[in-house]
Design a protein around this motif. Structure first.
Motif, PDB file in Angstrom:
ATOM      1  N   GLY A  33      13.282 -31.768  19.076  1.00  0.00           N
ATOM      2  CA  GLY A  33      11.984 -32.172  20.212  1.00  0.00           C
ATOM      3  C   GLY A  33      12.724 -33.004  20.275  1.00  0.00           C
ATOM      4  N   GLY A  34      13.563 -34.220  20.016  1.00  0.00           N
ATOM      5  CA  GLY A  34      15.045 -34.680  19.837  1.00  0.00           C
ATOM      6  C   GLY A  34      14.363 -36.185  18.956  1.00  0.00           C
ATOM      7  N   TRP A  35      15.218 -37.611  19.108  1.00  0.00           N
ATOM      8  CA  TRP A  35      15.222 -38.920  18.523  1.00  0.00           C
ATOM      9  C   TRP A  35      13.716 -38.952  18.406  1.00  0.00           C
ATOM     10  CZ3 TRP A  35      17.416 -40.205  14.486  1.00  0.00           C
ATOM     11  CH2 TRP A  35      17.327 -41.808  14.163  1.00  0.00           C
ATOM     12  N   HIS A  36      13.014 -39.437  16.456  1.00  0.00           N
ATOM     13  CA  HIS A  36      11.805 -39.871  16.808  1.00  0.00           C
ATOM     14  C   HIS A  36      12.220 -40.966  15.682  1.00  0.00           C
ATOM     15  CE1 HIS A  36       8.212 -37.544  16.936  1.00  0.00           C
ATOM     16  NE2 HIS A  36       9.229 -36.450  17.135  1.00  0.00           N
ATOM     17  N   GLY A  37      11.911 -42.210  16.623  1.00  0.00           N
ATOM     18  CA  GLY A  37      12.487 -43.898  16.379  1.00  0.00           C
ATOM     19  C   GLY A  37      11.530 -44.152  15.697  1.00  0.00           C
ATOM     20  N   PRO A  38      11.284 -45.568  15.191  1.00  0.00           N
ATOM     21  CA  PRO A  38       9.460 -46.234  14.439  1.00  0.00           C
ATOM     22  C   PRO A  38       8.657 -45.908  16.178  1.00  0.00           C
ATOM     23  CG  PRO A  38      11.434 -47.610  14.692  1.00  0.00           C
ATOM     24  CD  PRO A  38      12.427 -46.426  14.981  1.00  0.00           C
ATOM     25  N   ASP A  45      16.802 -37.709  28.204  1.00  0.00           N
ATOM     26  CA  ASP A  45      17.422 -37.244  28.341  1.00  0.00           C
ATOM     27  C   ASP A  45      16.574 -35.807  28.697  1.00  0.00           C
ATOM     28  OD1 ASP A  45      16.987 -36.426  26.485  1.00  0.00           O
ATOM     29  OD2 ASP A  45      18.719 -36.200  25.393  1.00  0.00           O
ATOM     30  N   GLY A  46      15.054 -35.865  28.961  1.00  0.00           N
ATOM     31  CA  GLY A  46      14.472 -34.285  29.352  1.00  0.00           C
ATOM     32  C   GLY A  46      13.668 -33.543  28.219  1.00  0.00           C
ATOM     33  N   GLY A  47      14.355 -34.432  27.173  1.00  0.00           N
ATOM     34  CA  GLY A  47      13.826 -33.463  25.793  1.00  0.00           C
ATOM     35  C   GLY A  47      14.535 -32.695  25.760  1.00  0.00           C
ATOM     36  N   GLY A  48      13.610 -31.446  24.808  1.00  0.00           N
ATOM     37  CA  GLY A  48      14.319 -30.536  23.629  1.00  0.00           C
ATOM     38  C   GLY A  48      15.612 -30.737  22.932  1.00  0.00           C
ATOM     39  N   PHE A  49      16.676 -30.547  22.101  1.00  0.00           N
ATOM     40  CA  PHE A  49      17.784 -31.263  22.067  1.00  0.00           C
ATOM     41  C   PHE A  49      18.179 -32.394  22.351  1.00  0.00           C
ATOM     42  CE2 PHE A  49      17.502 -27.901  18.450  1.00  0.00           C
ATOM     43  CZ  PHE A  49      18.102 -28.750  17.149  1.00  0.00           C
ATOM     44  N   GLY A  50      17.756 -33.547  22.681  1.00  0.00           N
ATOM     45  CA  GLY A  50      19.129 -34.445  23.387  1.00  0.00           C
ATOM     46  C   GLY A  50      19.547 -34.867  22.920  1.00  0.00           C
ATOM     47  N   VAL A  51      20.828 -35.485  23.958  1.00  0.00           N
ATOM     48  CA  VAL A  51      22.334 -35.660  23.611  1.00  0.00           C
ATOM     49  C   VAL A  51      22.481 -37.235  22.934  1.00  0.00           C
ATOM     50  CG1 VAL A  51      24.023 -33.945  23.872  1.00  0.00           C
ATOM     51  CG2 VAL A  51      22.017 -34.620  25.536  1.00  0.00           C
ATOM     52  N   ARG A  52      21.360 -37.771  23.920  1.00  0.00           N
ATOM     53  CA  ARG A  52      22.246 -39.374  23.594  1.00  0.00           C
ATOM     54  C   ARG A  52      21.371 -40.190  22.356  1.00  0.00           C
ATOM     55  NH1 ARG A  52      19.929 -41.007  29.341  1.00  0.00           N
ATOM     56  NH2 ARG A  52      20.950 -40.807  30.785  1.00  0.00           N
ATOM     57  N   ARG A  53      20.579 -39.729  22.550  1.00  0.00           N
ATOM     58  CA  ARG A  53      20.192 -40.457  20.401  1.00  0.00           C
ATOM     59  C   ARG A  53      20.697 -40.015  19.630  1.00  0.00           C
ATOM     60  NH1 ARG A  53      17.402 -45.364  20.259  1.00  0.00           N
ATOM     61  NH2 ARG A  53      16.460 -45.500  22.757  1.00  0.00           N
ATOM     62  N   PRO A  54      20.050 -38.127  19.307  1.00  0.00           N
ATOM     63  CA  PRO A  54      21.039 -37.270  18.390  1.00  0.00           C
ATOM     64  C   PRO A  54      22.218 -38.154  18.088  1.00  0.00           C
ATOM     65  CG  PRO A  54      19.214 -36.482  19.707  1.00  0.00           C
ATOM     66  CD  PRO A  54      19.351 -37.408  20.190  1.00  0.00           C
ATOM     67  N   LEU A  55      22.550 -37.308  19.577  1.00  0.00           N
ATOM     68  CA  LEU A  55      24.587 -37.291  19.445  1.00  0.00           C
ATOM     69  C   LEU A  55      25.129 -39.348  18.641  1.00  0.00           C
ATOM     70  CD1 LEU A  55      26.884 -36.111  20.156  1.00  0.00           C
ATOM     71  CD2 LEU A  55      26.957 -37.075  21.992  1.00  0.00           C
ATOM     72  N   LEU A  72      30.734 -32.169  20.152  1.00  0.00           N
ATOM     73  CA  LEU A  72      28.832 -31.328  19.772  1.00  0.00           C
ATOM     74  C   LEU A  72      28.279 -31.676  20.805  1.00  0.00           C
ATOM     75  CD1 LEU A  72      27.195 -31.442  17.503  1.00  0.00           C
ATOM     76  CD2 LEU A  72      27.066 -33.552  16.740  1.00  0.00           C
ATOM     77  N   ALA A  73      28.026 -33.268  21.610  1.00  0.00           N
ATOM     78  CA  ALA A  73      27.301 -33.505  22.540  1.00  0.00           C
ATOM     79  C   ALA A  73      27.261 -31.908  23.560  1.00  0.00           C
ATOM     80  CB  ALA A  73      28.248 -34.354  23.879  1.00  0.00           C
ATOM     81  N   ASN A  74      28.732 -31.655  23.922  1.00  0.00           N
ATOM     82  CA  ASN A  74      28.291 -29.651  24.958  1.00  0.00           C
ATOM     83  C   ASN A  74      27.755 -28.736  24.360  1.00  0.00           C
ATOM     84  OD1 ASN A  74      30.238 -30.671  26.235  1.00  0.00           O
ATOM     85  ND2 ASN A  74      32.221 -29.942  24.964  1.00  0.00           N
ATOM     86  N   ILE A  75      27.391 -28.245  22.284  1.00  0.00           N
ATOM     87  CA  ILE A  75      26.789 -28.317  21.528  1.00  0.00           C
ATOM     88  C   ILE A  75      25.390 -28.743  22.293  1.00  0.00           C
ATOM     89  CG2 ILE A  75      25.859 -26.577  19.215  1.00  0.00           C
ATOM     90  CD1 ILE A  75      29.252 -27.720  18.235  1.00  0.00           C
ATOM     91  N   LEU A  76      24.945 -29.655  21.583  1.00  0.00           N
ATOM     92  CA  LEU A  76      24.009 -29.785  21.936  1.00  0.00           C
ATOM     93  C   LEU A  76      23.458 -29.614  22.684  1.00  0.00           C
ATOM     94  CD1 LEU A  76      23.705 -33.290  20.132  1.00  0.00           C
ATOM     95  CD2 LEU A  76      23.030 -30.720  19.260  1.00  0.00           C
ATOM     96  N   ASN A  77      24.352 -29.737  24.792  1.00  0.00           N
ATOM     97  CA  ASN A  77      23.410 -29.612  25.371  1.00  0.00           C
ATOM     98  C   ASN A  77      22.766 -27.720  26.147  1.00  0.00           C
ATOM     99  OD1 ASN A  77      22.457 -30.566  28.107  1.00  0.00           O
ATOM    100  ND2 ASN A  77      24.400 -29.764  27.980  1.00  0.00           N
ATOM    101  N   ASP A  78      24.040 -27.289  25.556  1.00  0.00           N
ATOM    102  CA  ASP A  78      23.713 -25.698  25.378  1.00  0.00           C
ATOM    103  C   ASP A  78      22.655 -25.201  24.935  1.00  0.00           C
ATOM    104  OD1 ASP A  78      26.232 -25.945  26.677  1.00  0.00           O
ATOM    105  OD2 ASP A  78      27.002 -24.636  25.766  1.00  0.00           O
ATOM    106  N   LEU A  79      22.131 -25.749  23.396  1.00  0.00           N
ATOM    107  CA  LEU A  79      21.035 -25.297  23.252  1.00  0.00           C
ATOM    108  C   LEU A  79      20.240 -26.524  23.730  1.00  0.00           C
ATOM    109  CD1 LEU A  79      20.287 -24.394  21.015  1.00  0.00           C
ATOM    110  CD2 LEU A  79      20.677 -26.490  18.633  1.00  0.00           C
ATOM    111  N   LYS A  80      20.438 -27.424  24.045  1.00  0.00           N
ATOM    112  CA  LYS A  80      18.640 -28.182  24.821  1.00  0.00           C
ATOM    113  C   LYS A  80      18.426 -27.051  26.034  1.00  0.00           C
ATOM    114  CE  LYS A  80      19.758 -31.677  28.278  1.00  0.00           C
ATOM    115  NZ  LYS A  80      19.441 -32.655  28.638  1.00  0.00           N
TER     116      LYS A  80
END
Length: 159
Positions: A33-38, A45-55, A72-80
């Motif tokens: 679902g994306g990055w969980h920071g503190p 970036d719209g949720g799902g497998f986000g690319v900014r923070r996870p990347l 990896l950005a391309n892979i995560l974007n396709d999955l998102k």
């Protein structure tokens, strides 16, 4: 109650407070679902497998080269994209279920249509995750694969 059993009674949703909603957990992590920071979810970036923070997180944790980061950005974007389609399919499934029970008699055909849509959507998502894992495996070297597997095993990264 567990220290992280928050407002909704689920682990990781925050600590209970006497003065209102739960505060942030003391830790963060990355998952489907994306990055969980503190401070909770970050859906820049719209949720799902986000690319900014996870990347950024994976680039740091796995010590990725610039070409690896790009791929990896391309892979995560396709999955998102696949996850976003699954969310659309889920809404269509729920609409079909609602239609099935809304009339004077139960519409079994409409209920089956919704159930089939759910099954097909889950199958597509399963294939997308499997394909993404294969692409990530090919992208990483042995040491990076070990670190990536560790992130999955420990729950920091959930697919």
């Amino acid at each position: 109650m567990h220290e992280y059993a928050g407002w909704h009674g689920r682990r990781g949703r925050g600590r209970d407070r006497e003065d209102g909603p739960p505060g942030p957990p003391a830790w963060g992590g990355w998952h489907a679902g994306g990055w969980h920071g503190p401070w909770g979810h970050h859906h820049e970036d719209g949720g799902g497998f986000g690319v900014r923070r996870p990347l950024r997180f994976l680039a740091h944790k796995l010590d990725l080269s610039e070409p690896q980061v790009t791929e990896l950005a391309n892979i995560l974007n396709d999955l998102k994209t696949e996850r976003a389609q699954a969310e659309v399919d889920d809404r269509r499934t729920m609409a079909a279920f609602a239609d099935a029970v809304a009339g004077n008699s139960f519409d079994e055909a409409r209920a089956k249509e919704g159930a089939d849509l759910r099954t097909n959507s889950a199958e597509k998502l399963r294939e997308a995750v499997t394909k993404a894992l294969g692409r990530i495996h090919a992208l990483l070297d042995d040491e990076q694969r070990k670190r990536f597997a560790y992130l999955i095993r420990t729950g920091v990264l959930a697919l």
